[in-house]
Write a protein that holds these residues in place. Sequence first.
Motif, short mmCIF file in Angstrom:
data_model
loop_
_atom_site.label_atom_id
_atom_site.label_comp_id
_atom_site.label_asym_id
_atom_site.label_seq_id
_atom_site.Cartn_x
_atom_site.Cartn_y
_atom_site.Cartn_z
N GLU A 3 0.85 -1.15 -0.05
CA GLU A 3 -0.04 0.10 -0.05
C GLU A 3 0.79 1.44 -0.07
O GLU A 3 1.88 1.43 0.63
N LEU A 4 0.33 2.37 -0.60
CA LEU A 4 1.06 3.64 -0.68
C LEU A 4 1.00 3.94 0.93
O LEU A 4 2.31 4.61 1.31
N LEU A 14 -2.76 11.68 1.22
CA LEU A 14 -1.89 11.99 0.23
C LEU A 14 -2.09 10.67 -0.66
O LEU A 14 -2.04 10.64 -2.00
N ALA A 15 -2.31 9.64 -0.27
CA ALA A 15 -2.45 8.17 -0.86
C ALA A 15 -3.92 8.15 -1.73
O ALA A 15 -3.89 8.05 -3.01
N VAL A 48 -1.90 21.44 -3.61
CA VAL A 48 -0.64 20.78 -3.12
C VAL A 48 0.44 21.66 -2.95
O VAL A 48 0.59 22.56 -4.06
N CYS A 49 1.48 21.68 -2.10
CA CYS A 49 2.56 22.51 -2.03
C CYS A 49 3.81 21.67 -1.90
O CYS A 49 3.83 20.84 -2.27
N LEU A 50 4.76 22.31 -1.83
CA LEU A 50 6.17 22.11 -1.91
C LEU A 50 6.22 20.91 -0.87
O LEU A 50 7.19 19.95 -0.88
N ALA A 55 7.72 15.31 0.57
CA ALA A 55 6.90 13.97 0.93
C ALA A 55 7.14 12.91 0.09
O ALA A 55 7.50 11.66 0.49
N LEU A 56 6.83 13.08 -1.11
CA LEU A 56 6.96 12.16 -2.23
C LEU A 56 8.43 11.95 -2.27
O LEU A 56 8.93 10.52 -2.55
N GLU A 57 9.29 12.61 -2.21
CA GLU A 57 10.97 12.27 -2.60
C GLU A 57 11.42 11.52 -1.18
O GLU A 57 11.91 10.56 -1.61
N GLY A 58 10.70 11.92 -0.08
CA GLY A 58 11.15 11.02 1.05
C GLY A 58 10.38 9.66 1.08
O GLY A 58 11.26 8.76 1.49
#
Length: 85
Positions: A3-4, A14-15, A48-50, A55-58
Motif C-alpha cells: 500500500e502507498l 495523500l494516498a 498541493v505545495c512544496l 513527502a513524495l521524495e522522502g
Amino acid sequence: MPELTNMKNIGKELAKKLTAVGIDSPEQLNAFGSKEAFIRLKEAFPQVCLVHLYALEGAIHNTALHCLSKSQKEELKRFSDSLKE
C-alpha cells in the motif's frame, strides 16, 4: 500488493490523491518519481505545495521528509518554483 500508506510520509489523504491521479502503488510512485507525481498532483489538486513534493521524495527514498538534505530540498524547491513560471 504493498500500500502507498506503508511508505514514509504517505498518509491516507495523500494516498487518495495519488490514486486519483493514477498512482496506486509504491512501485508506480517509484517508477514515476517524485517530480512527475507532483506534477500530476498539482494539475488535479492545485492546493498541493512544496511539502507534498518533499513527502513524495522522502517516500521514494524511505526517508522522513524533514530528513531530506538541504541540497535535496533546494533542488526540489527550484523544481516547484519552475512550475509556477
